[in-house]
Design an enzyme around this catalytic site. Sequence first.
Site, PDB file in Angstrom:
ATOM      1  N   CYS A 102      69.872  35.785  81.044  1.00 46.94           N
ATOM      2  CA  CYS A 102      69.717  34.901  79.893  1.00 46.94           C
ATOM      3  C   CYS A 102      69.338  33.485  80.361  1.00 46.94           C
ATOM      4  CB  CYS A 102      70.969  34.923  79.025  1.00 46.94           C
ATOM      5  SG  CYS A 102      70.711  34.232  77.370  1.00 46.94           S
ATOM      6  N   HIS A 229      71.162  40.391  78.007  1.00 47.46           N
ATOM      7  CA  HIS A 229      72.422  40.494  78.750  1.00 47.46           C
ATOM      8  C   HIS A 229      72.651  41.934  79.184  1.00 47.46           C
ATOM      9  CE1 HIS A 229      74.274  36.461  78.150  1.00 47.46           C
ATOM     10  NE2 HIS A 229      73.448  36.428  77.128  1.00 47.46           N
ATOM     11  N   GLU A 231      74.633  43.126  81.353  1.00 49.90           N
ATOM     12  CA  GLU A 231      76.023  43.450  81.705  1.00 49.90           C
ATOM     13  C   GLU A 231      76.765  44.169  80.583  1.00 49.90           C
ATOM     14  OE1 GLU A 231      76.243  39.093  80.219  1.00 49.90           O
ATOM     15  OE2 GLU A 231      74.806  40.458  81.162  1.00 49.90           O
TER      16      GLU A 231
END
Length: 270
Positions: A102, A229, A231
């Site tokens: 990001c 993102h 993750e």
Amino acid sequence: WTNLVRRIHACEGRVRIALVGKYVQLHDAYLSVAEALKHAAIHHGADLEIDWVDAEAPDLDNLLRQADGILVPGGFGGRGIEGKIAATRHARVNEVPFLGICLGMQIAVIEYARHVVGMDGANSSEFDPETPYAVIDLLPEQRAIEERGGTMRLGADPQHLVEGTQAYAAYDDQAVIYERHRHRYEVNPALRDEIEAAGLVVSGRSPNGRLVEVVELPDHPWFCASQFHPEFKSRPTRPQPLFREFMGAAVARARTRDAVSEREHAPLGG
């Protein structure tokens, strides 16, 4: 789960990842990122050590010297930005595996614009409204918005990956992926062509091709950054593709360094 536990117990060697942020004193601020790194390290059979590096540390270069990989996570606000840019440059110049998330992708674009393209003072208009090169900016249709509540780009969107890139290979040659976003600023379309012409590869795009989703450097062990993102979709038994490949490059670097160190310290033959 039994196999996962076996893999955890079978891990050998250590891989050091420098996580460069401004909230590093509070590790839970990056909990999803830390967990995704753990999943990826287990996948590659290595014990993970996270170096929590303050982006405002005065001795940043020294703190990064032992890193096998450097990660710049998401965030908001201008504090620590110059340190994150310096960490990204360290990774690019020294060929240390790098993953930007990001804000981390925006930092990678700013760093490249400044030090490779030659855009002196390049920045995000979020941090420097007077920058001569707003390589990260609001889109034209966003500039008239005064009430910012509820106007961020949120949720899962499709992204088109470019065949032959690191990102495309990481996702097992999938042309379209879905990942989650949480941001407002974008790579400035007006300056994108000049940045790409200098060698930064846009390997992921929005369906209409206008928005930059992933950037990478082809002549680097692993230098990849995403506007989304990744993750959030990582799991212990299924590490997220970008984290998995980033960690693979970091583990390879760690094992090469260990092998060199062993040779240097081996006793001389009689």
